[in-house]
Motif scaffolding. Structure first.
Motif, mmCIF file in Angstrom:
data_model
loop_
_atom_site.group_PDB
_atom_site.id
_atom_site.type_symbol
_atom_site.label_atom_id
_atom_site.label_comp_id
_atom_site.label_asym_id
_atom_site.label_seq_id
_atom_site.Cartn_x
_atom_site.Cartn_y
_atom_site.Cartn_z
ATOM 1 N N PHE A 136 20.229 42.676 20.560
ATOM 2 C CA PHE A 136 19.520 41.834 21.364
ATOM 3 C C PHE A 136 20.129 40.541 21.178
ATOM 4 O O PHE A 136 20.391 40.109 19.962
ATOM 5 C CB PHE A 136 18.106 41.717 20.812
ATOM 6 N N ARG A 137 19.926 39.852 22.449
ATOM 7 C CA ARG A 137 20.497 38.507 22.098
ATOM 8 C C ARG A 137 19.586 37.380 22.623
ATOM 9 O O ARG A 137 18.774 37.449 23.678
ATOM 10 C CB ARG A 137 21.926 38.234 23.188
ATOM 11 N N VAL A 138 19.406 36.338 21.603
ATOM 12 C CA VAL A 138 18.518 35.364 21.941
ATOM 13 C C VAL A 138 19.255 34.018 21.769
ATOM 14 O O VAL A 138 20.219 33.988 21.249
ATOM 15 C CB VAL A 138 17.305 35.843 21.014
ATOM 16 N N ARG A 139 18.449 32.970 22.144
ATOM 17 C CA ARG A 139 18.958 31.499 21.996
ATOM 18 C C ARG A 139 19.554 31.301 20.336
ATOM 19 O O ARG A 139 18.538 31.705 19.472
ATOM 20 C CB ARG A 139 18.087 30.509 22.364
ATOM 21 N N ALA A 140 20.134 30.567 20.117
ATOM 22 C CA ALA A 140 20.754 30.201 18.680
ATOM 23 C C ALA A 140 19.337 29.793 17.942
ATOM 24 O O ALA A 140 18.606 28.996 18.275
ATOM 25 C CB ALA A 140 21.876 29.208 18.594
ATOM 26 N N VAL A 141 19.197 30.467 16.780
ATOM 27 C CA VAL A 141 17.895 29.965 15.955
ATOM 28 C C VAL A 141 18.200 28.854 15.242
ATOM 29 O O VAL A 141 17.553 27.738 15.171
ATOM 30 C CB VAL A 141 17.772 31.165 15.058
ATOM 31 N N PHE A 142 19.663 28.585 14.875
ATOM 32 C CA PHE A 142 19.973 27.181 14.104
ATOM 33 C C PHE A 142 20.898 26.415 15.374
ATOM 34 O O PHE A 142 21.595 26.848 15.987
ATOM 35 C CB PHE A 142 20.573 27.453 12.874
ATOM 36 N N GLU B 247 24.114 24.591 16.080
ATOM 37 C CA GLU B 247 25.286 24.686 15.794
ATOM 38 C C GLU B 247 25.675 23.330 15.183
ATOM 39 O O GLU B 247 25.309 22.276 15.895
ATOM 40 C CB GLU B 247 26.146 25.440 16.454
ATOM 41 N N HIS C 146 24.530 34.820 13.762
ATOM 42 C CA HIS C 146 24.639 33.456 14.715
ATOM 43 C C HIS C 146 25.847 33.278 15.132
ATOM 44 O O HIS C 146 26.929 32.964 14.258
ATOM 45 C CB HIS C 146 23.964 32.426 13.806
ATOM 46 N N GLU C 147 26.201 33.170 16.517
ATOM 47 C CA GLU C 147 27.556 32.768 16.887
ATOM 48 C C GLU C 147 27.350 32.062 18.403
ATOM 49 O O GLU C 147 26.658 32.599 19.183
ATOM 50 C CB GLU C 147 28.392 34.091 16.948
ATOM 51 N N GLY C 148 28.411 31.139 18.648
ATOM 52 C CA GLY C 148 28.529 30.658 19.819
ATOM 53 C C GLY C 148 27.250 30.206 20.495
ATOM 54 O O GLY C 148 27.065 30.746 21.879
ATOM 55 N N GLY C 149 26.202 29.579 19.943
ATOM 56 C CA GLY C 149 24.840 29.285 20.653
ATOM 57 C C GLY C 149 24.084 30.277 20.985
ATOM 58 O O GLY C 149 22.941 30.168 21.458
ATOM 59 N N TYR C 150 24.177 31.704 20.541
ATOM 60 C CA TYR C 150 23.254 32.645 20.545
ATOM 61 C C TYR C 150 23.106 33.419 19.133
ATOM 62 O O TYR C 150 23.989 33.178 18.166
ATOM 63 C CB TYR C 150 23.881 33.990 21.257
ATOM 64 N N SER C 151 21.853 34.103 19.048
ATOM 65 C CA SER C 151 21.722 34.959 17.918
ATOM 66 C C SER C 151 21.703 36.048 18.203
ATOM 67 O O SER C 151 21.038 36.586 19.364
ATOM 68 C CB SER C 151 20.467 34.237 17.230
#
Lengths: 96, 498
Positions: free
Chosen positions: A88-94, A96, B143-148
């Motif tokens: 599943f791909r979601v917006r980064a949780v943290f 960067e 977590h990688e490149g703006g995505y999780s």
């Protein structure tokens, strides 16, 4: 019962809602009215009734430790708005 | 460097409580039938509508997970609740598909336990166990490149949480507690306890306080440290945090109540990014799961399945077999080692100090071979070595009846370890039987004395420490097969003959 605006902001944050100040005032009043209404149930005398969250009278509903196949990867991801490489791909949780 | 400064500071008392999460070794997940063998599996292939948190699904409790938790509670001296209830812990995170974790809050399965921790200095400290409860593991995200990227294979794996009271007052105690706990978990067979694989996760809550605070019953602000993947890291993190907090207080500052992570490379704690702006979990009883009623009959059945635990085994080895505490400790840490030892003693015998001799061979020679075997320092490998307990017993019997000498015994053990052959066959095949024949020994001694006239003169001139040199030469001349006692005696006689 009176819900404060601070409490409304806190609940909104937990629910990931962004409210304007006008909405905070409006919902504080509306939610308070709802809670006041529900509070009427406190008038019932429950002093002789033990508290329980369950009404069905069931207990010990358990199963054996036997695995069985679930969904394949494609089916598992089929409802997801976004996916990649089986994840599943979601917006980064943290950030960067 | 902070960690390099003095370890103990009598102006402050270290106070540590421990939260330990343990993955249970069930075959299926906690609330659905998905398999738990996710290690190495492609992402999202051990999932179903229940553990994906789809609407309209219902969880069902895995009985084995409940029994494993009760078993652990009993082993840790806990009271088992008559009624236990699951609760929803609400928070938002992508690896938690339902938006809540099914856990336990007000009515956990086990409470009020106590573990007595033995320290290397011989002292014992009691550590109270506040609770042991059952919950479900979360998924994992990368977590990688703006995505999780989220993999839910692990979501719903049974997870047991063990919480201690703040009874730990040194890093050594924490280390001993965790080692002992893992040992118990492995004896019970409820978890692999492998920290590096995430099957056991330890989160110490660390604070320090002054004697004045202690007198008033107050605590200092506590720091929770996460991301510790070895017992050594737990120990280092506690030592580091203690120093850091004392230094903050010494310089007039205040310790902040925060979560820290452990930076293994730099050996220091670092402030952790927080997942949630607010820790308000709004626990409430899980309406989808009826309560558990733990009848005393059921609890007694589970109690009857408890194996002899490491502490009891250790005491029995010392009491019944006269073992020294050092070897008793080394043999009881892993149940597989204890099992090997007991099998070997059964074949070898319990009389005349035999258990201690067997203990010496296992903790000395066999451990050395296992450690050198490239698979790391994991003594559970004893279950896979090619030497059977009875074969080791046979080897010691060959030494006892003087068929071979102890040094040759080590050589034979090396060959047994490599081949799995019986010691009798190895001794016959390699011609390793001990030479006690005095004529052979006399001949060896005479030729050594003849070949080393200078040393002989010095010895006879009073330099008696050269005895060791001659003894070594004699053993070498007989390829180590000479009966050392016979050789020593003849050498002494011939040296002093002059």
């Amino acid at each position: 019962m009176h819900l404060t605006q601070e409490e409304v902001r806190h609940v909104a944050e937990l629910a990931k809602l962004r409210l304007t100040e006008a909405e905070v005032r409006q919902y504080a009043a509306q939610l308070s009215a709802i809670l006041d209404y529900a509070e009427r149930i406190q008038e019932v005398d429950t002093s002789s009734v033990p508290p329980t969250p369950y009404v069905l009278g069931l207990e010990n509903v358990m199963r054996d430790d036997e695995p069985q196949p679930g969904l394949d990867n494609e089916a598992a991801l089929s409802n997801a708005p976004d996916s990649a490489n089986g994840f599943f791909r979601v917006r980064a949780v943290f950030e960067e | 460097m902070l960690a390099a400064t003095t370890k103990s500071d009598t102006r402050y008392e270290l106070v540590v409580g421990m939260e330990v999460h343990v993955q249970l070794l069930t075959r299926s997940k906690m609330f659905c039938r998905c398999a738990t063998d996710y290690a190495g599996a492609p992402p999202n292939t051990r999932v179903c509508p229940v553990c994906l948190g789809m609407p309209g699904t219902l969880p069902v409790i895995n009985r084995d997970a409940v029994e494993a938790t009760v078993k652990t509670g009993l082993a840790l001296g806990c009271e088992i609740a008559e009624t236990a209830v699951f609760a929803r812990k609400n928070y938002t995170y992508p690896d938690l598909p339902k938006g809540y974790q099914i856990s336990q809050f007000e009515l956990p399965l086990c409470i009020h336990g106590r573990v007595d921790v033995d320290l290397p200095d011989g002292s014992t400290s009691p550590i109270r166990v506040r609770r042991v409860h059952l919950e479900e593991d979360t998924g994992r995200s990368v977590h990688e490149g703006g995505y999780s990227y989220v993999d839910l294979n692990r979501a719903g794996v049974p997870l047991m949480e063990i919480v201690t009271e703040a009874d730990i007052h040194s890093a050594e105690q924490a280390y001993a507690f965790l080692t002992g706990l893992r040992s118990v978990l492995r004896y019970l067979g409820v978890s692999s306890g492998d920290m590096e694989k995430g099957a056991m996760r330890c989160e110490p809550n660390i604070s320090v306080r002054t004697p004045e605070q202690k007198a008033r019953g107050e605590y200092g602000a506590k720091v929770e440290v996460k991301n510790l993947n070895s017992f050594r890291a737990v120990r280092s993190a506690i030592e580091y945090e203690m120093r850091r907090q004392i230094d903050v207080l010494q310089s007039g500052g205040a310790v902040e109540q925060v979560n820290m992570g452990w930076d293994e490379e730099r050996q220091r704690t670092v402030l952790q990014r927080t997942k949630e702006s607010s820790d308000d979990y709004r626990y409430f009883p899980e309406p989808d799961l009826p309560p558990l009623a733990l009848s005393r009959a059921w609890v007694d059945e589970i109690r009857a399945e408890l194996p002899e635990l490491p502490g009891a085994k250790r005491a029995r080895y010392i009491r019944d077999w006269g073992l020294r505490p050092t070897e008793a400790d080394a043999l009881t840490g892993e149940s597989l080692v204890a099992c090997f030892f007991e099998g070997a003693v059964a074949a070898y015998g319990e009389e005349d100090g035999k258990p201690q001799r067997m203990a010496n061979w296992i903790t000395g020679e066999l451990f050395r071979l296992i450690y050198a075997d490239g698979e790391g320092q994991d003594l559970r490998q004893i279950a896979d070595v090619r030497i059977a307990p009875a074969q080791l017993a046979a080897l010691l019997a060959l030494i006892d009846d003087k068929t071979i000498n102890p040094n040759t015994g080590k050589k034979v053990l090396d060959i047994m370890y490599a081949t799995g052959d019986d010691p009798q066959d190895i001794v016959a095949r390699e011609g390793l039987a001990m030479v006690s024949d005095t004529s052979v020994i006399d001949e060896a001694v005479a030729s050594i004395l003849a070949a080393n006239p200078a040393e002989l003169a010095r010895y006879r001139g009073g330099e008696t420490k050269l005895f060791g040199f001659f003894m070594g030469q004699v053993m070498r001349a007989t390829q180590g097969k000479a009966d050392p006692n016979a050789a020593r005696q003849r050498l002494q006689e011939l040296l002093d003959e002059a």
